[in-house]
Design a protein around this motif. Sequence first.
Motif, PDB file in Angstrom:
ATOM      1  N   LEU A 522     -19.811  45.927-123.420  1.00 14.22           N
ATOM      2  CA  LEU A 522     -21.161  45.938-123.981  1.00 14.22           C
ATOM      3  C   LEU A 522     -21.255  46.923-125.142  1.00 14.22           C
ATOM      4  O   LEU A 522     -21.835  46.631-126.195  1.00 14.22           O
ATOM      5  CB  LEU A 522     -22.170  46.321-122.899  1.00 14.22           C
ATOM      6  CG  LEU A 522     -22.383  45.275-121.806  1.00 14.22           C
ATOM      7  CD1 LEU A 522     -23.257  45.836-120.705  1.00 14.22           C
ATOM      8  CD2 LEU A 522     -23.006  44.023-122.396  1.00 14.22           C
ATOM      9  N   TYR A 525     -19.594  45.579-128.103  1.00 15.63           N
ATOM     10  CA  TYR A 525     -20.386  44.477-128.637  1.00 15.63           C
ATOM     11  C   TYR A 525     -21.527  45.018-129.488  1.00 15.63           C
ATOM     12  O   TYR A 525     -21.756  44.569-130.608  1.00 15.63           O
ATOM     13  CB  TYR A 525     -20.918  43.633-127.488  1.00 15.63           C
ATOM     14  CG  TYR A 525     -21.948  42.630-127.905  1.00 15.63           C
ATOM     15  CD1 TYR A 525     -21.611  41.605-128.799  1.00 15.63           C
ATOM     16  CD2 TYR A 525     -23.250  42.705-127.433  1.00 15.63           C
ATOM     17  CE1 TYR A 525     -22.556  40.689-129.189  1.00 15.63           C
ATOM     18  CE2 TYR A 525     -24.195  41.799-127.823  1.00 15.63           C
ATOM     19  CZ  TYR A 525     -23.853  40.784-128.706  1.00 15.63           C
ATOM     20  OH  TYR A 525     -24.798  39.890-129.106  1.00 15.63           O
ATOM     21  N   ILE A 618     -20.163  37.800-123.883  1.00 19.83           N
ATOM     22  CA  ILE A 618     -20.842  38.859-123.133  1.00 19.83           C
ATOM     23  C   ILE A 618     -21.681  38.269-122.010  1.00 19.83           C
ATOM     24  O   ILE A 618     -21.639  38.729-120.867  1.00 19.83           O
ATOM     25  CB  ILE A 618     -21.732  39.701-124.081  1.00 19.83           C
ATOM     26  CG1 ILE A 618     -20.869  40.504-125.035  1.00 19.83           C
ATOM     27  CG2 ILE A 618     -22.653  40.609-123.283  1.00 19.83           C
ATOM     28  CD1 ILE A 618     -20.060  41.596-124.384  1.00 19.83           C
ATOM     29  N   ILE A 622     -21.278  38.934-118.049  1.00 20.25           N
ATOM     30  CA  ILE A 622     -22.338  39.409-117.160  1.00 20.25           C
ATOM     31  C   ILE A 622     -22.516  38.453-115.991  1.00 20.25           C
ATOM     32  O   ILE A 622     -22.645  38.866-114.833  1.00 20.25           O
ATOM     33  CB  ILE A 622     -23.645  39.589-117.947  1.00 20.25           C
ATOM     34  CG1 ILE A 622     -23.497  40.778-118.895  1.00 20.25           C
ATOM     35  CG2 ILE A 622     -24.818  39.804-117.006  1.00 20.25           C
ATOM     36  CD1 ILE A 622     -24.639  40.956-119.846  1.00 20.25           C
ATOM     37  N   LYS A 655     -29.955  43.153-118.904  1.00 24.61           N
ATOM     38  CA  LYS A 655     -29.777  41.726-119.128  1.00 24.61           C
ATOM     39  C   LYS A 655     -30.907  41.131-119.965  1.00 24.61           C
ATOM     40  O   LYS A 655     -30.674  40.515-120.996  1.00 24.61           O
ATOM     41  CB  LYS A 655     -29.694  40.993-117.794  1.00 24.61           C
ATOM     42  CG  LYS A 655     -29.116  39.607-117.906  1.00 24.61           C
ATOM     43  CD  LYS A 655     -29.064  38.956-116.537  1.00 24.61           C
ATOM     44  CE  LYS A 655     -28.570  37.545-116.657  1.00 24.61           C
ATOM     45  NZ  LYS A 655     -28.689  36.872-115.366  1.00 24.61           N
ATOM     46  N   ILE A 658     -30.798  42.262-123.584  1.00 21.05           N
ATOM     47  CA  ILE A 658     -29.654  41.731-124.342  1.00 21.05           C
ATOM     48  C   ILE A 658     -29.885  40.271-124.658  1.00 21.05           C
ATOM     49  O   ILE A 658     -29.782  39.834-125.812  1.00 21.05           O
ATOM     50  CB  ILE A 658     -28.354  41.885-123.531  1.00 21.05           C
ATOM     51  CG1 ILE A 658     -27.995  43.366-123.417  1.00 21.05           C
ATOM     52  CG2 ILE A 658     -27.250  41.057-124.123  1.00 21.05           C
ATOM     53  CD1 ILE A 658     -26.752  43.762-124.112  1.00 21.05           C
ATOM     54  N   SER A 677     -29.296  49.349-125.785  1.00 16.76           N
ATOM     55  CA  SER A 677     -28.050  49.856-126.361  1.00 16.76           C
ATOM     56  C   SER A 677     -27.900  51.350-126.113  1.00 16.76           C
ATOM     57  O   SER A 677     -26.795  51.844-125.957  1.00 16.76           O
ATOM     58  CB  SER A 677     -27.989  49.552-127.853  1.00 16.76           C
ATOM     59  OG  SER A 677     -29.049  50.195-128.483  1.00 16.76           O
ATOM     60  N   ILE A 680     -26.538  51.771-122.734  1.00 12.37           N
ATOM     61  CA  ILE A 680     -25.120  51.420-122.722  1.00 12.37           C
ATOM     62  C   ILE A 680     -24.287  52.519-123.345  1.00 12.37           C
ATOM     63  O   ILE A 680     -23.229  52.904-122.831  1.00 12.37           O
ATOM     64  CB  ILE A 680     -24.913  50.080-123.452  1.00 12.37           C
ATOM     65  CG1 ILE A 680     -25.518  48.965-122.612  1.00 12.37           C
ATOM     66  CG2 ILE A 680     -23.445  49.826-123.701  1.00 12.37           C
ATOM     67  CD1 ILE A 680     -25.728  47.690-123.366  1.00 12.37           C
TER      68      ILE A 680
END
Lengths: 984, 166
Positions: A522, A525, A618, A622, A655, A658, A677, A680
Amino acid sequence: MAGGTSSIMETLFQRTLDDMIKGLRLQLIGESAFVSKALDEIRREVKSTDPSTKSTALHKLSYLASLHFHDMSWAAFHVVEVMSSSRFSYKRIGYHAASLSFNDDTPVLLLITNQLRKDLGSTNEFEVSLALECLSRIATADLARDLTPEIFTLLSTTKLFVRKKAIGVVLRLFAKYPDAVRVCFKRLVENLDSSDPQILSAVVSVFCELASRDPGSYLPLAPEFYRILVDSKNNWVLIKVLKIFAKLAPLEPRLAKRVVEPICDHLRRTGAKSLMFECVRTVVSSFSEYESAAKLAVVKIRELLVDDDPNLKYLGLQALSIVAPKHLWAVLENKEFVIKSLSDGDPNIKTESLRLVMAMVSETNVVEIARVLVNYSLKSDPEFCNEILGSILSTCSRNVYEIIIDFDWYVSLIGEMSRIPHCQKGDEIENQLIDIGMRVQDVRPKLVRVARDLLIDPALLGNPFLHKILSAAAWVSGEYVEFSRNPFELMQAIFQPRTSLLPLSVMAVYIHSAFKVLIFCLHCYILQRESITSSCPENLVLGVSESVLKREMPEDSGLIRTTCEALPVQGDKGFNRRASNQSSEVFSVENGGDRTINHGQTSTPNFSEKSSFTYESIVKLINLVELAMGPCMGSHDVEVLERARNLLCFIEVIKGEITECLEHKEKKKESEEMKASEIIKLMSDAFSEELGPVSLSAQKRVPIPEGLELKESLDDLGTICADIQVPPSNDSNLFSLGSPYNGEEVGVSASELESKEESEPSNEATALLTDHRKRHGLYYLPSEKNEIVPNDYPPANDPKLRDNLNNDTEDLVKLTEQSLVTNKKPNHAKPRPVVVKLDERDVVTITAKRPEPNDNLLSGAVREVLLGSDTRTTTSQHNPPDKASSKRKGKEKLNVDPSSKLKEDLGDSEKPDHENPSSRRSKHRTHGKERRQKSPSKPAEERENNGQKGKQKSSHRARHKAQERADAPLNAVSQTPVIPDFLL
Amino acid sequence: MIRAVMVMNTQGKPRLAKFYDSQPVDKQQELIRSVFGVLCSRAENVSNFVEADSIFGPDSRIVYKHFATLYFVLVFDSSENELAMLDLIQVLVETLDKCFKNVCELDLVFNYSKIHTILDEIFFGGQVLETSSAEVMKAVEEISKLETASNSITLVPKSVSGWRGR
């Protein structure tokens, strides 16, 4: 009368031992039933007043105790009764039962002192021998003290049958009652002059036992032993004398010089293999610095090796492994034989030769030897296979992987060993995989590749011995995921269906590793996307890493930068290709294309390949995780359940955002995306904190803070816990540093902290963390141990390497803060990568061996008798309460260098005076001192004289002996100064 | 020193067991079992030594010899010589052979007392005291003479007490 009748009936119908044994062999009711019936009988019979019935019952009981292992301590009193019988056959039964069943705690021991004394004084030598035998097994301190005079008398009896047993019992006497030395030692020494081989053998073996516990005290007797070594023809005696010299020689170099020649003579001359082997062993263990002797011994070893008898072969190999540390040439000379023996049918020979092969291993040949051994292990039986693997592992990891230069090779060797079908070294391999990962930074890419190969192989999951290894592989893959070529594939491997076979503890590690991999993906990404949208990605990256905890890894940022730089150029292309691929089959493990690419790549990882993190990929990732976590939510194991829940909750949190922000990829709102983000990034930074090895003694070095009461009663803890609900106090034990390898646990606790704080802004989390650190500083070892970090750490970073990283300042900060972490070093400058070592010196000093107090007493007494001063012995004899203090004095005295003592005694012996003991004593001192100045210059001469003197002495000795025998035991001690006379 | 002497048959049944460092009986049983476990896994024609640190603690070794249906086992430490111990088993077996004329397992089963007499002449409190089977035989014969002499009086009913002493 009635009692008499029943007694007669009992006697007539009592089963004898033979009857019982026959019955036991013919019984149909089952052995245990029969035995318990017999025991019931015995219980009744042993109470009988008739001595015959009683003793027969006891005899049967002894039999059952000895061969059917039934406790007979309940019959102790009956044993005493039977012992006191006047009839020899009963007495024998009684003594046998006593030596079988009595121990130090038996209460009735107090009752037998007089009986023993009576029997020791018996005119029947077999009765005396019964008592001695029993005493040698059961003597306690009290018994030893009370019976010392009797033993003293027996030590010079003319009945050799009794005397040799009296000599034997002295060992137990001294061990239990060290003061007996003062009484008996001299007579014991006199027996060294005996012409009878049995007596000599007995006394020498007693001295061998004594000397093996405390050789230093018996140095003054060396001349006696020397004489026996030269004169005796009895192999038993010679073997024991050799054993004594093997102990004495290292203490006194001049002694070694003197005895090495006679030993070599025996070695050349003897036909008996036992004596020959003993000579060889003595030479290689204690005289290996004498080149010619060692050479001779190696020749003899060679003879043993080529013998057909497997026993001799085995012992030859064993001798070779004793000689190996000092004379490796001896092993190399016999190298072919040793290697050949690896495939011998005899397990002893195989093990011994394996040990020798490992002794030959060095930096230069470790690769070839390991190759040969691994091949052998494939061919051999499971047990030996594991022995081979175990010794490879332990040899290679010795001294923090001292002999390993090429860690890439070693890591792949470990991978190979894990796949050997019989491999049961899971624990060791697990430890080493993690240990190497933490200690050797340069090997991590290779390590991750090896771990991936292990994880991905479904065949390995079925072998329970490999679960530990898989656990380590999963941990490595998660912790160093940035080196992984294809994290998606990794995730797929972690969640392949057969992982349900894994034990739950391993499953927990798997889940946690999956968490790390997910975060990594993640994170990459998001960075990748930012690099597309943002014009200056580097700033952003730096900003992120600075905003969070100061611990991002150089590789990580470097890698990301590569990604970012690479992407604008070829990003779109790779993007599209991957996207189309993935729509069909990207994630299947069987994705042939992916795998071949990965295998094809060797040393230069292609980051752009890995970093093609698309939206689809991604989402798929998940989904995969979510799917796999489903069953784990029903797990009964707390670890698995908790980690699975953490993972799912995390997915839950990110989730929505994103997916949402990706759907409107171009027109998303800054603020919305930032939240996901940031979480993350925060997590990613938490995981990229490097875990270093922890010293075993780390916890001990932490000073206990003032006011911390460690031994307080915790009874009222319940109320405290009810009042205050501070989560960190629960967490804190997760930070414990019990072993250097609990990296996982630290990781867990970090993640738990993080998950608790993940909804909060990053700086607040940091603040919380620092707060926690402040309060529980005790548990935060790594970063706070700067001051006590030993200075044998690897050198600081190479500045050249730093050049390609722009953030020098940050590195400097990191350097000062994280000294436990080694930094990357250039591949070209040094051949061997840096291995983090921890200073374990203080641990070693703590565990230094202390001799037992009883041994101290014994050796103190022995030295006192052999070397002591007259005042000390007399006070201790007449004044029992003073004993302790005098003993202490003795010990102080003993600190004097034994060699100088010996010198003195050797000097003394030359003096031909036979005056009365006390006047001689005073002369000794001065004379000894004069001697000492001379003796170093001409020790050889002195020793030659000794040989002649010995013969003259013997006549004097005889005279003394006669004199002493007349003396009462108490006076014997005051004569101790006579002892030096016996020394050559 | 010698820690234990054991004789067991090939099924693991102990026929003789003597421990020179005192052990509780259940521990003895366990030790004998583990020794048998090691011995029965060894092939014929291999060396007769076993390192026994795992069974008897540090610095202990086993030497054994297989005769017909019996294993003769000695447990000893580093102050004994391995080959000498092997010889000693030979001495023990020779003595038994002299004593029973072609000794077999049954002799050991039915002569508990005599075997201990022999053993006690060779080993004394964990030390080797006698290595000549002739000497051992001499002592054993004397002892059994003495025993029968003291037992011959038992023709008179035993319950008639009062004439104790010699």
